[in-house]
Design a protein around this motif. Structure first.
Motif, PDB file in Angstrom:
ATOM      1  N   ALA A  85      -0.230  -2.081 -10.526  1.00 21.06           N
ATOM      2  CA  ALA A  85      -0.807  -2.590  -9.276  1.00 21.06           C
ATOM      3  C   ALA A  85      -1.668  -3.841  -9.474  1.00 21.06           C
ATOM      4  O   ALA A  85      -1.502  -4.842  -8.762  1.00 21.06           O
ATOM      5  CB  ALA A  85      -1.615  -1.487  -8.597  1.00 21.06           C
ATOM      6  N   GLU A  86      -2.561  -3.790 -10.465  1.00 17.16           N
ATOM      7  CA  GLU A  86      -3.486  -4.924 -10.640  1.00 17.16           C
ATOM      8  C   GLU A  86      -2.735  -6.205 -11.003  1.00 17.16           C
ATOM      9  O   GLU A  86      -3.082  -7.300 -10.549  1.00 17.16           O
ATOM     10  CB  GLU A  86      -4.538  -4.602 -11.708  1.00 17.16           C
ATOM     11  N   ARG A 144      -8.893  -1.894  -2.710  1.00 14.99           N
ATOM     12  CA  ARG A 144      -8.869  -0.448  -2.939  1.00 14.99           C
ATOM     13  C   ARG A 144     -10.262   0.142  -2.759  1.00 14.99           C
ATOM     14  O   ARG A 144     -10.429   1.159  -2.114  1.00 14.99           O
ATOM     15  CB  ARG A 144      -8.383  -0.176  -4.371  1.00 14.99           C
ATOM     16  N   TYR A 172       0.893  -1.160   0.000  1.00 16.16           N
ATOM     17  CA  TYR A 172       0.000   0.000   0.000  1.00 16.16           C
ATOM     18  C   TYR A 172       0.930   1.208   0.000  1.00 16.16           C
ATOM     19  O   TYR A 172       1.699   1.393   0.945  1.00 16.16           O
ATOM     20  CB  TYR A 172      -0.856  -0.085   1.259  1.00 16.16           C
ATOM     21  N   ILE A 191       0.851   2.717 -10.209  1.00 17.40           N
ATOM     22  CA  ILE A 191      -0.590   2.474 -10.299  1.00 17.40           C
ATOM     23  C   ILE A 191      -0.899   1.543 -11.485  1.00 17.40           C
ATOM     24  O   ILE A 191      -1.710   0.625 -11.369  1.00 17.40           O
ATOM     25  CB  ILE A 191      -1.350   3.815 -10.423  1.00 17.40           C
ATOM     26  N   SER A 243      -4.295   1.937  -4.410  1.00 13.64           N
ATOM     27  CA  SER A 243      -4.348   0.589  -5.007  1.00 13.64           C
ATOM     28  C   SER A 243      -4.520  -0.425  -3.876  1.00 13.64           C
ATOM     29  O   SER A 243      -4.276  -0.105  -2.696  1.00 13.64           O
ATOM     30  CB  SER A 243      -3.061   0.300  -5.797  1.00 13.64           C
TER      31      SER A 243
END
Ligand code: PMV
Length: 326
Positions: A213-214, A155, A19, A210, A32
């Motif tokens: 992140a996924e 998130r 985080y 960002i 995220s």
């Protein structure tokens, strides 16, 4: 209302996918999602009672809280009071085994324990997701410390944050790993994680964080489910090193590492090229945390302990849920 005193205990957690950055600073909503492992043996216990009186009393590790810690706890108690429709001040006493303010997640365990004890003492019985979203208000990573084992904090999309809570991915007994912690400095970190995140979010490298992140979250989730240490370790190191690289490119630059931090990283990479699956993560401080199997934890601890500047080495197994202990 009768005075009820409740004591709760919560473990620290180490983020495997970090985080790092907020979409809302007041509500501690993360930019995220993140994934963590809760650790055994490093915990905070919070004792809370609401009773008529003048003001909130906060004692931490045997001494009255300093001004900034007092303010942070009172702000959190205000959130609990608002939720419970209570007005009385609280008496809060915390103690624990975690050194504070050196990047070992003491605030995660403290606000997780406090959220459990304070809500119960105020007469609230919240569902786990609601409690996690509440703990988040004290310290983002506290949302994860309510649960044992591997945990994911979402998130969320909503502006009010009700969908930004943590939940368990795999219980502690589901995968027996070790985290070996090398403490390279017991001095208080000069830059809080809140300040660090503000600087990071102004870094030209932040958009890449960002964007990735996924993919990191999906990789870590799949690796945890498959209990694949090499796959998880690759994501864990990537997430930590990227987090710190963003800081280096910020203005002013942000560097949490000490010389011994770098040397620990090199020793672990050397061990790994010798066939030991061990992977490094580093939070908002100079300490190094190494993910490995129970069988390799001894060799990892010896290697880290031999690095000049390492003050001590701790080995933690996966820890359990936060719980009421009195
Ligand atoms: O929860 P906070 O505000 O202490 O921030 C935690 C930040 C990191 O430890 C660096 C990352 C994380 O996910 O725990």
């Amino acid at each position: 209302m009768p005075e009820v005193e409740v004591i709760a205990r919560a473990n620290v957690n180490v983020a495997l996918v970090k985080y790092w950055g907020k979409r809302d600073g007041d509500l501690n909503l993360p930019a995220s999602g993140s994934i963590s492992l809760t650790l055994d043996g490093l915990w905070t216990e919070a004792r809370v009672a609401f009773a008529p009186g003048e003001r909130d009393l906060v004692e931490i590790d045997g001494a009255p809280a300093g001004e900034s810690e007092h303010t942070r706890v009172v702000r959190f108690l205000d959130v609990v009071r608002e939720r419970a429709g209570r007005r009385e001040p609280a008496r809060v006493v915390t103690r624990g085994t975690v050194p504070r303010g050196i990047g070992l997640a003491s605030s995660a365990s403290a606000f997780a324990a406090l959220s459990l004890a304070a809500t119960r003492a105020a007469g609230l019985a919240l569902a786990p997701a609601e409690l996690s979203a509440l703990a988040r208000r004290g310290s983002g990573s506290a949302a994860r410390s309510l649960f044992g084992g591997f945990v994911e904090w979402h998130r969320g999309e909503r502006a009010d944050g009700v969908d930004s809570f943590a939940e368990p991915l795999l219980p502690p007994q589901g995968w027996d790993l070790r985290v070996v912690v090398a403490v390279t400095s017991s001095a208080r970190k000069p830059i809080s994680s809140r300040e660090g995140m503000t600087r990071a979010q102004a870094s030209p490298l932040y958009p890449a964080w960002i964007e990735g992140a996924e993919q990191d979250l999906a990789g870590a989730r799949a690796a945890v489910r498959a209990r694949d240490l090499d796959a998880l370790g690759a994501v864990v190191e990537h997430s930590a090193l990227t987090m710190h690289a963003i800081g280096l490119a910020a203005r002013p630059p942000l560097l949490y590492w000490h010389g011994a931090t770098v040397e620990c990283l090199r020793r672990i990479w050397a061990l790994r090229s010798g066939g030991v699956p061990a992977y490094v993560t580093i939070d908002a401080g100079p300490q190094v945390k190494v993910l490995c199997t129970p069988a390799d934890a001894g060799a990892v601890a010896v290697a880290l302990g031999a690095v000049p500047g390492v003050e001590r080495v701790l080995t933690c197994a996966p820890g359990g849920d936060a719980e009421i202990v009195g």
